[in-house]
Design a protein around this motif. Sequence first.
Motif, PDB file in Angstrom:
ATOM      1  N   ARG A 142      -2.812  12.081  -2.780  1.00 27.44           N
ATOM      2  CA  ARG A 142      -2.825  12.243  -4.236  1.00 27.44           C
ATOM      3  C   ARG A 142      -3.286  10.962  -4.919  1.00 27.44           C
ATOM      4  N   SER A 143      -2.884   9.831  -4.375  1.00 30.30           N
ATOM      5  CA  SER A 143      -3.331   8.545  -4.924  1.00 30.30           C
ATOM      6  C   SER A 143      -4.854   8.443  -4.878  1.00 30.30           C
ATOM      7  N   LEU A 144      -5.425   8.837  -3.744  1.00 21.98           N
ATOM      8  CA  LEU A 144      -6.883   8.789  -3.599  1.00 21.98           C
ATOM      9  C   LEU A 144      -7.563   9.770  -4.561  1.00 21.98           C
ATOM     10  N   GLU A 145      -7.023  10.984  -4.651  1.00 25.71           N
ATOM     11  CA  GLU A 145      -7.606  11.987  -5.560  1.00 25.71           C
ATOM     12  C   GLU A 145      -7.680  11.444  -6.989  1.00 25.71           C
ATOM     13  N   ASN A 146      -6.602  10.825  -7.442  1.00 21.99           N
ATOM     14  CA  ASN A 146      -6.582  10.281  -8.799  1.00 21.99           C
ATOM     15  C   ASN A 146      -7.491   9.065  -8.933  1.00 21.99           C
ATOM     16  N   ALA A 147      -7.521   8.221  -7.895  1.00 19.41           N
ATOM     17  CA  ALA A 147      -8.397   7.034  -7.933  1.00 19.41           C
ATOM     18  C   ALA A 147      -9.859   7.446  -8.047  1.00 19.41           C
ATOM     19  N   LEU A 148     -10.231   8.523  -7.347  1.00 21.92           N
ATOM     20  CA  LEU A 148     -11.621   8.994  -7.373  1.00 21.92           C
ATOM     21  C   LEU A 148     -12.020   9.559  -8.737  1.00 21.92           C
ATOM     22  N   MET A 149     -11.028   9.850  -9.581  1.00 21.51           N
ATOM     23  CA  MET A 149     -11.322  10.319 -10.947  1.00 21.51           C
ATOM     24  C   MET A 149     -11.452   9.151 -11.926  1.00 21.51           C
ATOM     25  N   THR A 150     -11.329   7.930 -11.412  1.00 19.71           N
ATOM     26  CA  THR A 150     -11.487   6.737 -12.244  1.00 19.71           C
ATOM     27  C   THR A 150     -12.680   5.935 -11.728  1.00 19.71           C
ATOM     28  N   ASP A 151     -13.008   4.862 -12.457  1.00 21.71           N
ATOM     29  CA  ASP A 151     -14.065   3.947 -12.006  1.00 21.71           C
ATOM     30  C   ASP A 151     -13.479   2.754 -11.255  1.00 21.71           C
ATOM     31  N   ASP A 152     -12.180   2.809 -10.948  1.00 21.54           N
ATOM     32  CA  ASP A 152     -11.498   1.646 -10.379  1.00 21.54           C
ATOM     33  C   ASP A 152     -11.687   1.590  -8.862  1.00 21.54           C
ATOM     34  N   LEU A 153     -12.557   0.688  -8.433  1.00 19.11           N
ATOM     35  CA  LEU A 153     -12.870   0.561  -7.007  1.00 19.11           C
ATOM     36  C   LEU A 153     -11.684   0.048  -6.195  1.00 19.11           C
ATOM     37  N   ILE A 154     -10.882  -0.822  -6.800  1.00 16.30           N
ATOM     38  CA  ILE A 154      -9.728  -1.378  -6.079  1.00 16.30           C
ATOM     39  C   ILE A 154      -8.700  -0.283  -5.796  1.00 16.30           C
ATOM     40  N   ALA A 155      -8.465   0.584  -6.780  1.00 18.69           N
ATOM     41  CA  ALA A 155      -7.519   1.693  -6.571  1.00 18.69           C
ATOM     42  C   ALA A 155      -7.993   2.583  -5.422  1.00 18.69           C
ATOM     43  N   ARG A 156      -9.304   2.854  -5.381  1.00 22.68           N
ATOM     44  CA  ARG A 156      -9.850   3.673  -4.284  1.00 22.68           C
ATOM     45  C   ARG A 156      -9.684   2.954  -2.948  1.00 22.68           C
ATOM     46  N   ALA A 157     -10.036   1.670  -2.945  1.00 19.49           N
ATOM     47  CA  ALA A 157      -9.958   0.887  -1.706  1.00 19.49           C
ATOM     48  C   ALA A 157      -8.532   0.862  -1.168  1.00 19.49           C
ATOM     49  N   CYS A 158      -7.563   0.684  -2.066  1.00 20.16           N
ATOM     50  CA  CYS A 158      -6.157   0.635  -1.640  1.00 20.16           C
ATOM     51  C   CYS A 158      -5.694   1.982  -1.093  1.00 20.16           C
ATOM     52  N   ALA A 159      -6.111   3.063  -1.750  1.00 20.29           N
ATOM     53  CA  ALA A 159      -5.707   4.397  -1.280  1.00 20.29           C
ATOM     54  C   ALA A 159      -6.302   4.691   0.096  1.00 20.29           C
ATOM     55  N   TYR A 160      -7.589   4.353   0.282  1.00 13.84           N
ATOM     56  CA  TYR A 160      -8.200   4.531   1.610  1.00 13.84           C
ATOM     57  C   TYR A 160      -7.473   3.692   2.659  1.00 13.84           C
ATOM     58  N   ARG A 161      -7.145   2.450   2.291  1.00 16.42           N
ATOM     59  CA  ARG A 161      -6.423   1.569   3.227  1.00 16.42           C
ATOM     60  C   ARG A 161      -5.064   2.164   3.580  1.00 16.42           C
ATOM     61  N   GLY A 162      -4.353   2.679   2.553  1.00 14.58           N
ATOM     62  CA  GLY A 162      -3.047   3.292   2.800  1.00 14.58           C
ATOM     63  C   GLY A 162      -3.149   4.490   3.726  1.00 14.58           C
ATOM     64  N   LEU A 163      -4.174   5.308   3.501  1.00 15.87           N
ATOM     65  CA  LEU A 163      -4.391   6.464   4.402  1.00 15.87           C
ATOM     66  C   LEU A 163      -4.657   5.981   5.824  1.00 15.87           C
ATOM     67  N   GLY A 164      -5.428   4.905   5.934  1.00 11.12           N
ATOM     68  CA  GLY A 164      -5.724   4.341   7.259  1.00 11.12           C
ATOM     69  C   GLY A 164      -4.458   3.946   7.994  1.00 11.12           C
ATOM     70  N   GLU A 165      -3.533   3.306   7.269  1.00  9.54           N
ATOM     71  CA  GLU A 165      -2.283   2.884   7.907  1.00  9.54           C
ATOM     72  C   GLU A 165      -1.441   4.088   8.339  1.00  9.54           C
ATOM     73  N   ILE A 166      -1.434   5.124   7.498  1.00 12.62           N
ATOM     74  CA  ILE A 166      -0.645   6.319   7.838  1.00 12.62           C
ATOM     75  C   ILE A 166      -1.259   7.028   9.054  1.00 12.62           C
ATOM     76  N   TYR A 167      -2.589   7.211   9.039  1.00 10.58           N
ATOM     77  CA  TYR A 167      -3.246   7.863  10.186  1.00 10.58           C
ATOM     78  C   TYR A 167      -3.082   7.028  11.458  1.00 10.58           C
ATOM     79  N   ALA A 168      -3.218   5.714  11.327  1.00 10.47           N
ATOM     80  CA  ALA A 168      -3.083   4.848  12.504  1.00 10.47           C
ATOM     81  C   ALA A 168      -1.671   4.918  13.067  1.00 10.47           C
ATOM     82  N   THR A 169      -0.678   4.931  12.188  1.00  2.24           N
ATOM     83  CA  THR A 169       0.721   5.042  12.623  1.00  2.24           C
ATOM     84  C   THR A 169       0.964   6.378  13.301  1.00  2.24           C
TER      85      THR A 169
END
Length: 209
Positions: A142-169
């Motif tokens: 949901r964080s990524l979905e909302n970030a993609l509706m904004t122009d905020d690259l950092i929010a997108r980057a953080c959401a992708y990173r968070g997903l990476g940690e969850i998938y890796a775990t």
Amino acid sequence: MSKIDQAWELLFEGKVEEAKLLVEEGHQVDTCMDSSTLNLFAYLYIEENNFEDALLACQRYIQLAREEQNTEQEHIGLHQLAMVYRSQGNFKKALELIEEEAKLLATDFSEDKLKWSVNEYEQGYLRLQLGELDSALHFMKRSLENALMTDDLIARACAYRGLGEIYATSRITDLAEQVFTQSITAFEEANDDIGVEEVRALMISYHIN
């Protein structure tokens, strides 16, 4: 430039002690009536791992916001207070505060995609730390979905990173590699070299090429 602005600049340059001396010249946490200054105090104390004073600064910040009925400042204060508890490793208390912030967002900022993205990132990240992987994934998506509706690259980057940690775990290595790579791309587009290096370090720690 005001002393507070100078102190913020010093903090961003990593000169924490100099910044603290400057802000303490004219302000004390327990009597401070300025939200920006209290915010600065909180950041400085967190940098020093002085969590006791950081908690006081955040609590004072929230108290001021509530007295002024300023929900914008109140949600920021709740988020900051959660960050202090997160820095201490008290993920359960941090999550309670982030959930309290979410109630404020639902009431006063329901259409603000960036605020929701930042809040949901924390909900996902904290649940990951608490071992709640299914709900962590739900909130991070949901964080990524909302970030993609904004122009905020950092929010997108953080959401992708968070997903990476969850998938890796969760040992879903192919998806982890995919979203970590997307995180790096977003951080690069935002010219955030520190963000890029942090993701690369995470990939190494999770043994993802």
